[in-house]
Write an enzyme that holds these catalytic residues in place. Structure first.
Site: not given
Length: 291
Positions: A2-3, A58, A124, A277
């Site tokens: 989620p951004e 966020k 996670r 990334r």
DNA sequence: CACTTGACCTGTCCGC
DNA sequence: TGCGGACAGGTCAAGT
């Protein structure tokens, strides 16, 4: 995962679904996901009423009438899913990624007095949810250093240029991902905004022409707003407070489109690694700026 | 100090 | 099919 657009979508859902409800009990199975003492939980969470739902960067903040707040970060795979008493346990909306709750990834369950529930799931376990005095939130290290909200009116092109100037020797993508420069951008929207602006993500900030940085400002605002309008991006895990996926990735120009033709020039989109990334670019449309 | 890299976890996908 | 390794959207701490 989620951004900014995803957290904003969750926030808007929860605002509608849980404000005014009273918490009856809370259940959590993993200390790191919810590192509060039982005493604090009893005193400031149980029997409290939800007064407001907010977002900063966020981070999602659920204010309670005890002057405490539940502060949550979904990190990569977190979800906050609401179930009314009718839908609870009996399946899920048609387009949901989750079925019956709680499930294997549920870390925290909040029960409201009317029988509805809020689940914090996180495959996670990077995410967290903690109870804090509302007026201490601003003292958290993260909130001390976090940059401006890109959708607020004080985020002007000049404001962006000024913040980028502090990081002029870094690669532009690394800078966009740095939450102390600008709040809320993550991997998806960094790649999209840089493509829209014709900037190669490995360009050093100092080498990108000012005119392109001004375009970048507008494109950051546009891509975030467009994504909010489509309920965010669902790549693997993300769902909103009602279990619905977001559809922004159907509009994405480069993210997760490696091997597909660029819509501008038909060259294949390629995936490279920048600042550790996965990074998606069109090498023809995105100029590596080096003076 | 500015900047980069690895760690935190679990699950999935890809190549052998 | 089975197995090892790489990789996944975020942030810190520790490194150069």
């Amino acid at each position: 995962m989620p951004e900014l657009p995803e957290v904003e979508t969750v926030k808007r859902g929860l605002e509608r679904l849980i404000v005014g409800k009273t918490i009856k009990s809370v259940d959590y199975d993993w200390a790191k996901s919810f590192p509060n003492s039982n005493n604090d939980v009893q005193q400031f969470l149980i029997d409290s009423k939800i007064t407001k739902v907010r977002r900063r960067a966020k981070v999602l903040i659920i204010d309670l009438d005890t002057n405490y707040s539940l502060v949550t970060h979904l990190k990569m795979t977190g979800q906050l899913v609401f179930r009314g008493d009718k839908s609870f346990g009996s399946g899920h909306p048609n387009d949901s990624l989750v079925g019956k709750l709680p499930d294997k990834s549920t870390r925290v369950t909040i029960d409201f007095t009317d029988g509805s529930k809020l689940f914090f799931n996180d495959q996670r376990k990077f995410g967290w949810c903690r109870l804090l005095p509302t007026d201490e939130i601003k003292n958290l290290p993260f909130f001390q250093k976090v940059g401006p909200e890109p959708l607020e009116k004080e985020f002007t092109a000049q404001a962006l240029l000024k913040r980028l100037d502090r990081r002029k020797n870094s690669m532009i993508k690394a800078v966009l991902l740095d939450q102390s420069v600008l709040a809320g951008i993550g991997n998806i929207y960094a790649d999209e905004a840089l493509f829209m602006s014709g900037i190669h993500p490995e360009s050093r900030v100092a080498n990108v022409p000012k005119s392109k940085l001004i375009n970048l400002h507008g494109n950051i605002v546009d891509v975030l707003q467009t994504s909010i309008n489509s309920g965010g991006s669902t790549d693997k895990n993300y769902i909103d407070a009602e279990g619905r996926k977001g559809s922004f990735l159907t509009f994405a120009k480069v993210f997760r489109r490696e091997g597909l033709p660029c819509e501008n020039c038909t060259n294949d989109i390629v995936k490279i690694r920048v600042a550790g990334r996965g990074t998606h670019i069109c090498v023809k449309c995105q100029v590596y700026n080096e003076h």
